[in-house]
Write an enzyme that holds these catalytic residues in place. Structure first.
Site, PDB file in Angstrom:
ATOM      1  N   ASP A  39       6.501  -3.202  -8.852  1.00 11.85           N
ATOM      2  CA  ASP A  39       6.810  -1.764  -8.845  1.00 11.85           C
ATOM      3  C   ASP A  39       6.343  -1.146 -10.167  1.00 11.85           C
ATOM      4  O   ASP A  39       6.886  -1.485 -11.227  1.00 11.85           O
ATOM      5  CB  ASP A  39       8.329  -1.617  -8.658  1.00 11.85           C
ATOM      6  CG  ASP A  39       8.807  -0.193  -8.831  1.00 11.85           C
ATOM      7  OD1 ASP A  39       7.995   0.733  -8.674  1.00 11.85           O
ATOM      8  OD2 ASP A  39      10.014  -0.023  -9.121  1.00 11.85           O
ATOM      9  N   ASP A  43      10.782   3.104  -9.075  1.00 12.07           N
ATOM     10  CA  ASP A  43      11.654   3.580  -7.986  1.00 12.07           C
ATOM     11  C   ASP A  43      12.267   2.422  -7.191  1.00 12.07           C
ATOM     12  O   ASP A  43      12.916   2.633  -6.169  1.00 12.07           O
ATOM     13  CB  ASP A  43      10.892   4.543  -7.056  1.00 12.07           C
ATOM     14  CG  ASP A  43       9.748   3.863  -6.318  1.00 12.07           C
ATOM     15  OD1 ASP A  43       9.503   2.658  -6.565  1.00 12.07           O
ATOM     16  OD2 ASP A  43       9.096   4.530  -5.495  1.00 12.07           O
ATOM     17  N   ASP A  47       4.427  -1.037  -5.291  1.00 13.20           N
ATOM     18  CA  ASP A  47       3.389  -0.054  -4.996  1.00 13.20           C
ATOM     19  C   ASP A  47       2.003  -0.597  -5.347  1.00 13.20           C
ATOM     20  O   ASP A  47       1.871  -1.694  -5.890  1.00 13.20           O
ATOM     21  CB  ASP A  47       3.681   1.269  -5.727  1.00 13.20           C
ATOM     22  CG  ASP A  47       4.023   1.045  -7.190  1.00 13.20           C
ATOM     23  OD1 ASP A  47       3.310   0.263  -7.835  1.00 13.20           O
ATOM     24  OD2 ASP A  47       5.026   1.618  -7.678  1.00 13.20           O
ATOM     25  N   ASP A 218      -2.604  -6.355  13.522  1.00 14.12           N
ATOM     26  CA  ASP A 218      -1.214  -6.503  13.950  1.00 14.12           C
ATOM     27  C   ASP A 218      -1.138  -6.575  15.480  1.00 14.12           C
ATOM     28  O   ASP A 218      -1.795  -5.778  16.180  1.00 14.12           O
ATOM     29  CB  ASP A 218      -0.418  -5.290  13.446  1.00 14.12           C
ATOM     30  CG  ASP A 218       1.078  -5.452  13.618  1.00 14.12           C
ATOM     31  OD1 ASP A 218       1.643  -6.383  13.021  1.00 14.12           O
ATOM     32  OD2 ASP A 218       1.683  -4.644  14.351  1.00 14.12           O
ATOM     33  N   GLU A 277      -3.374 -11.362  14.306  1.00 15.39           N
ATOM     34  CA  GLU A 277      -1.992 -11.817  14.429  1.00 15.39           C
ATOM     35  C   GLU A 277      -1.747 -11.875  15.930  1.00 15.39           C
ATOM     36  O   GLU A 277      -1.466 -10.870  16.571  1.00 15.39           O
ATOM     37  CB  GLU A 277      -1.010 -10.831  13.773  1.00 15.39           C
ATOM     38  CG  GLU A 277       0.399 -11.373  13.749  1.00 15.39           C
ATOM     39  CD  GLU A 277       1.457 -10.431  14.299  1.00 15.39           C
ATOM     40  OE1 GLU A 277       2.631 -10.751  14.153  1.00 15.39           O
ATOM     41  OE2 GLU A 277       1.120  -9.378  14.882  1.00 15.39           O
TER      42      GLU A 277
HETATM   43  C1  NOJ Z   1       4.001  -8.032  13.306  1.00  8.38           C
HETATM   44  C2  NOJ Z   1       4.376  -7.688  11.904  1.00  8.38           C
HETATM   45  O1  NOJ Z   1       4.084  -8.788  11.079  1.00  8.38           O
HETATM   46  C3  NOJ Z   1       5.834  -7.344  11.921  1.00  8.38           C
HETATM   47  O2  NOJ Z   1       6.354  -7.208  10.612  1.00  8.38           O
HETATM   48  C4  NOJ Z   1       6.015  -6.085  12.729  1.00  8.38           C
HETATM   49  O3  NOJ Z   1       7.398  -5.820  12.851  1.00  8.38           O
HETATM   50  C5  NOJ Z   1       5.428  -6.241  14.126  1.00  8.38           C
HETATM   51  N1  NOJ Z   1       4.142  -6.840  14.121  1.00  8.38           N
HETATM   52  C6  NOJ Z   1       5.303  -4.895  14.805  1.00  8.38           C
HETATM   53  O4  NOJ Z   1       4.284  -4.143  14.222  1.00  8.38           O
END
Ligand code: NOJ
Length: 550
Positions: A39, A43, A47, A218, A277
């Protein structure tokens, strides 16, 4: 605005024998959970400037790249995985100029930068969803709105449950329902709508033009749902790292999206990558995401979920390598991330959990392919279990009445230095409290201590570059289907011990809780616990991994 890696930095950024074009094949990629890393403004929230100021830590650690979790404009209903503006930086984390500075500074020291992209869903505050709620003509078609079932449509359109608990559908005041595989604040997009694909291609270009080296995608297995959104029939809830076939995950249609993204990445022509992912039921299904015309890597969650059991570990390693080799891609190895209990704790916690975590790290870094390191694992951080409920931010915790609060304890801010909280995390406090006994775990305390986990990681990463048999020297040249693309061989070993060789190198893992004696495989070069050898016989400590030059 694009900037290049310098010649010197390029040399250090690509490990041993792999060329720059395939830098990712054996890269060690460090995950920065921005909110909890460093940080700069006091705050209590990490960041982008904080990350930049701490880049020397990553350079000294010896990683090849950094992956930044989402820092885009977001109401933070799910730690930034609810994006309201994909091209702007949330003021909580800084500005676009800070991002540019960070990417430049990382490149200047030979670190590549990967950013998250969140294409399965937007935030409910995204202009598209606001337009959908406001009844703008056609706006609902970008999402998955459906009428309800039963009298007055009061029942959800199907029986799907959200990953975070409760129905995967929420109802809007005019009676329609919308799908959200995650929190209600994260409405799922309809990827059949042409504007969705166009928009994301443009978002990818925006960040590539700024100079990023790739994307962590993601929910890369979730953008396409089974036609007709069929019932599952038993109300199954998806899990964050699940392997069950489900009508909303791992549908064949997602591969077309990844192919188009690969073409886009390749059009930049200089080693930009995508990492999926993706949760697929088998290693073979997962390998489909890394076919030559799709993404470059996919997280291998089977390694992460594997118990501390030699047979299970060997099976996962063999199956992972075989599946990816069959499509000519590298395997990835992951032990922890921001969604799971830290592996020191998963392996039992305390001294034993730490011993196993250190051994698992050496095992991971000895295997062919690319490894992901989650911030703090190089410090041996355990999960923080006793966080006050009111400070927890994980939507899963709050949607499951506290039953499922697994994701705040691994997100506690990093201890950098000093004898008390916030341990150099920043000039103020920290958004989640750090334990009072973390003074011995700071980067400052561990630096220079030859027994520390930090120095173990540093030594392992240095040796990984230096030893010709490590990394992925054969990668990129292996033939699809070839059984042994990395020159890796398992050798017979006593019960509970794994022993494999790679060119010039051997690795032993003693998974037992007791010392095991065996003929020395070579000259020990690194061990997670001190080994005793007289040159002919070696006594492997309990729960340990040792690297050998042979
Ligand atoms: C996978 C991400 O790593 C996780 O943190 C998130 O909650 C879900 N996808 C939804 O986007």
């Amino acid at each position: 605005m694009t900037h290049e890696l310098t010649a010197t930095s390029l040399a250090s950024a690509s490990s041993n024998a792999t060329g720059n074009g395939g830098w990712w094949r054996d890269a060690v990629i460090y995950q920065v959970y921005v909110r909890s890393f460093a940080d700069s403004d006091g705050d209590g929230v990490g960041d982008l400037r904080g990350v930049r100021e701490r880049l020397p830590h990553l350079a000294r650690l010896g990683v090849d790249a950094v992956w930044l979790t989402p820092f885009y404009v977001s109401p933070q209903a799910d730690g930034g995985y609810d994006v309201a503006d994909y091209r702007a930086v949330d003021p909580l984390f800084g500005t676009l100029a800070d991002t540019d500075d960070l990417v430049r500074a990382a490149h200047a020291i030979g670190l590549r930068v990967i950013v998250d992209v969140v294409p399965n869903h937007t935030s409910e505050r995204h202009p598209w969803f606001r337009a959908a709620l406001a009844g703008e003509p056609g706006a609902r078609e970008r999402y998955l709105f459906r009428p309800g079932r039963g009298a007055d449509g009061a029942e959800p359109p199907n029986d799907w449950e959200s990953v975070f608990g409760g129905p995967a559908w929420s109802r809007v005041p005019d009676g329609d329902w919308y799908l959200h595989l995650f929190a209600p604040e994260q409405p799922d997009l309809d990827w059949e709508h042409p504007e969705v694909a166009e928009e994301f291609a443009s978002v990818l270009r925006f960040w590539l033009d700024l100079g990023v080296d790739g994307f962590r995608v993601d929910v890369a297995h979730g953008m396409v749902k089974a036609p007709g959104l069929p019932d599952i029939g038993r109300g199954a809830q998806a899990t964050l790292i699940g392997t069950e076939p489900l009508p909303f995950f791992d549908q064949d249609g997602v591969h077309e999206i990844h192919r188009s993204w690969r073409r886009l990445l390749d059009s930049y022509g200089d080693g930009r990558i995508g990492v999926a992912e993706a949760w697929a039921p088998t290693s073979e299904r997962l390998a489909l995401y890394v076919r030559p015309d799709e993404l470059h890597q996919a997280f291998n969650f089977r390694f992460l979920t594997c118990p501390w059991d030699p047979e299970a570990m060997r099976t996962v390693i063999d199956e992972s390598l075989a599946a990816t080799a069959s499509v000519g891609a590298p395997t990835t190895w992951v032990l922890s991330n921001h969604d799971v209990v830290r592996h020191v704790t998963r392996y039992g916690g305390g001294a034993r959990g730490l011993a196993r975590a250190r051994a698992a790290a050496l095992l991971m870094l000895a295997l062919p392919g690319s490894a992901y390191v989650y911030q703090g694992e190089e410090l041996g951080l355990p999960e923080v279990a006793d966080l006050p409920d009111e400070l927890r931010r994980d939507p899963a915790f709050h949607r499951s009445a506290g039953q499922d609060g697994l994701r705040d304890g691994c997100r506690v801010p990093i201890p950098w230095a000093g004898g008390g909280a916030p341990y150099g995390f920043g000039p103020g406090g920290s958004w989640l409290p750090q334990p009072a006994d973390w003074a011995g775990l700071t980067v400052q305390t561990q630096t220079g201590d030859p027994h520390s986990t930090l120095e173990l990681y540093r030594a392992a990463l240095e040796l990984r570059r230096a030893l010709p048999g490590l990394g992925a020297p054969e990668a990129g040249r292996e033939l699809p289907g070839k059984r042994d693309p990395y020159g890796m061989r398992w050798l017979p070993a006593p019960e509970g011990v794994l022993l494999f060789t790679r060119p010039g190198f051997a690795c032993t893992v003693n998974t037992r809780g007791a010392v095991v004696e065996l003929p020395s495989p070579g000259r020990p070069v690194l061990s997670s616990s001190p080994v005793a050898t007289d040159g002919r016989t070696v006594r492997l400590p309990a729960d340990s991994c040792t690297w050998w030059a042979i």
